[in-house]
Each structure stands twice: as C-alpha cells, then as structure tokens.
Design a protein around this motif. Structure first.
Motif, short mmCIF file in Angstrom:
data_model
loop_
_atom_site.label_atom_id
_atom_site.label_comp_id
_atom_site.label_asym_id
_atom_site.label_seq_id
_atom_site.Cartn_x
_atom_site.Cartn_y
_atom_site.Cartn_z
N GLN A 36 1.66 -11.41 8.25
CA GLN A 36 2.23 -11.89 7.42
C GLN A 36 1.74 -11.42 6.29
O GLN A 36 0.59 -10.75 6.56
CB GLN A 36 1.34 -14.02 7.72
N GLU A 37 1.65 -12.55 5.50
CA GLU A 37 0.81 -12.16 4.21
C GLU A 37 -0.30 -11.93 4.20
O GLU A 37 -1.07 -12.55 5.26
CB GLU A 37 1.67 -13.20 3.11
N PRO A 38 -1.50 -11.21 3.33
CA PRO A 38 -2.82 -10.88 3.84
C PRO A 38 -2.85 -12.49 3.02
O PRO A 38 -2.95 -12.65 2.61
CB PRO A 38 -2.87 -10.38 2.71
N ASP A 39 -4.60 -12.19 4.49
CA ASP A 39 -5.57 -13.78 4.15
C ASP A 39 -5.59 -13.23 2.16
O ASP A 39 -6.40 -14.65 2.27
CB ASP A 39 -6.30 -13.55 5.42
N CYS A 40 -6.17 -12.34 2.19
CA CYS A 40 -6.60 -12.09 1.16
C CYS A 40 -6.40 -10.77 0.24
O CYS A 40 -6.29 -10.03 1.07
CB CYS A 40 -8.08 -12.63 0.52
N VAL A 41 -6.69 -10.56 -0.81
CA VAL A 41 -6.57 -9.64 -1.55
C VAL A 41 -7.69 -9.15 -2.60
O VAL A 41 -7.94 -9.92 -3.41
CB VAL A 41 -5.50 -9.73 -2.37
N ILE A 42 -8.28 -7.62 -2.82
CA ILE A 42 -8.97 -7.60 -3.24
C ILE A 42 -8.75 -6.66 -3.54
O ILE A 42 -8.81 -5.61 -2.92
CB ILE A 42 -10.45 -7.30 -2.08
N SER A 43 -8.95 -6.37 -5.12
CA SER A 43 -8.54 -5.10 -6.06
C SER A 43 -7.49 -4.83 -6.08
O SER A 43 -6.97 -2.81 -5.45
CB SER A 43 -9.62 -3.84 -6.08
N GLY A 44 -6.84 -5.35 -5.76
CA GLY A 44 -5.31 -4.70 -5.56
C GLY A 44 -5.08 -4.46 -3.22
O GLY A 44 -3.86 -4.96 -3.70
N SER A 45 -6.01 -5.15 -3.40
CA SER A 45 -5.33 -4.37 -1.61
C SER A 45 -5.35 -5.95 -0.74
O SER A 45 -6.48 -6.02 -1.16
CB SER A 45 -6.82 -2.98 -1.52
N PRO A 46 -4.60 -5.39 0.16
CA PRO A 46 -5.01 -7.01 0.68
C PRO A 46 -5.31 -6.53 2.34
O PRO A 46 -5.91 -5.06 2.61
CB PRO A 46 -3.29 -6.85 1.85
N TYR A 47 -6.36 -7.04 2.86
CA TYR A 47 -6.56 -7.85 4.01
C TYR A 47 -6.39 -8.87 4.88
O TYR A 47 -6.12 -9.49 3.83
CB TYR A 47 -7.90 -7.55 4.01
N TRP A 48 -6.54 -8.84 6.07
CA TRP A 48 -6.10 -9.88 7.28
C TRP A 48 -7.71 -10.09 7.97
O TRP A 48 -8.10 -9.06 8.56
CB TRP A 48 -5.33 -9.29 7.67
N LEU A 49 -7.26 -11.83 8.16
CA LEU A 49 -8.78 -12.01 9.13
C LEU A 49 -8.41 -11.06 11.17
O LEU A 49 -6.61 -11.33 10.65
CB LEU A 49 -9.22 -13.33 9.65
#
Length: 226
Positions: A36-49
C-alpha cells in the motif's frame, strides 16, 4: 525531557531484506498495489510501519524471515509496533533539515561530513533520519538560527503526508538551489533510489552518467538538472 521512542519503520531495502527478495521487488509490489501507499514520506523517501509490512506476508508464498526480523528490530533500540503515524515522533531527513536552517541539501551534507550535525537517530535504506528534537537541541547548542514556520509545519505532520512530498520553501521567491550531483556504486542501490526519488519529488529532472567499467567498482553519477 525524555527521548521519544521510534516505532519500527521500514524502507524498500528493509522490506526486501525481511522477505529475502531482490532489492527492487518492494517497488514492484507497490506498483502492483500489493504494497500500500507509504505510511509516511520523509525527505521524499517512502517508509512503512511494521504492521503494514506484515500485511504483505502470505504463507507459503511471501513470508518474512523471522531471524532477519529479529535482526532488524535489534537495530532500533526501544522500537515499538504501532498502526498509527500520529503516535510517531517527528522524524526528518536531509531535506527537512535544510528547510529548517534555510540551507541547501548539499550544505547540510557538508555539515554532516564535517561532524557538525548530530549522528542520525536511524538510518533506513541508506538515508539518515533524525528526531526533530535531536536537530533542534543540537541547533540550540551551536547557536544556529532555525525557521519556526518550518518547525511548526513539521510538528503539524505535514512532512508525513504522502500526497505532500515537500514543504513549501521557507524562502519562497528566491531561486531554488539544485541539489549537488552524487555518485553511487552498484552496491549503494537503496541510497541511490532514495536520492533519485527525493530529487524527482522536488520537481527536478536528472541525468545519469555511468562511469567506465575499469574503475574498482562500477559507479554512476546522478545529476539534478534545472
């Protein structure tokens, strides 16, 4: 004030490692809507819980290696499982740090190389991440001025919205500084991917130039363009 704990968070590289698949497999899963779509985006990079990543597991077909899961958790001391990004402490990367100080990303990279930035609280997929409070405490100690407007937006969670991959520039109207070109080896795929996504999310084009193969390790330059 006590240090806020960081939840278990993963980028493309960590997901690939957990499932023992090729480094680009999680990106393909995302394109096919398996991830699924990332849980957060930091500095343009996607991250997931971690619970989001667990949802990918399919017994007998796509399974998490439990030993690698334990190794991953050991790399985030005090980490915890959450389903809610609202419970996360504000986490920032090079891009947000540059907005806070009104500097270019390359200038922040130079600070880091000179040891005048604190060590990252976390490194995911080759990208350094800090708690917002880590950066602010260091700025106070070094008597560096910061943008309270940008800080307020980060605290409000704007940096965590996948549909808003960048905050408004604290210097609207000024000519934007193009990020400096960077060079990566084939072994630095996660970091190259994160840098490329960050540059594209900022609205720049890129030029990739392979180095000659007679170098000790084949490299490619990634150069943002105006």
């Amino acid at each position: 004030m006590g240090t806020e704990r960081i939840p278990y968070l993963l980028g493309y590289h960590e997901i690939a490692r957990l499932f023992q698949v090729a480094r680009d497999a999680p990106l393909q899963w995302r394109k096919r809507s398996l991830l699924q779509e990332p849980d957060c985006v930091i500095s343009g990079s996607p991250y997931w819980l971690l619970p989001t990543v667990f949802a990918l597991s399919k017994p007998g077909y796509r399974e998490i290696d439990l030993q690698r899961l334990d190794d991953y958790k050991a790399g985030i001391p005090g980490g915890y499982v959450t389903h809610d990004t609202d419970q996360m402490p504000p986490l920032i990367g090079i891009q947000e740090v540059s907005w806070i100080f009104g500097k270019s990303s390359s200038a922040i990279g130079q600070w880091r190389n000179r040891g005048t930035l604190p060590r990252p609280d976390l490194t995911l997929s080759g990208s350094p991440l800090w708690r917002l409070e880590t950066i602010l405490a260091d700025a106070e100690r070094r008597d560096r001025s910061v943008s309270q407007t940008v800080i307020a937006r980060i605290r409000a969670g704007e940096r965590a919205q996948p549909s808003r991959r960048r905050l408004p520039s604290p210097h609207a109207g000024e000519q934007e500084i193009v990020p400096a070109a960077r060079t990566f080896t084939s072994a630095e795929y996660p970091a190259a991917t994160s840098f490329l996504e960050s540059v594209l999310a900022a609205g720049h084009a890129v030029e990739i130039r392979p180095h000659p193969f007679n170098l000790p390790s084949p490299k490619q330059d990634i150069s943002p363009l105006d």
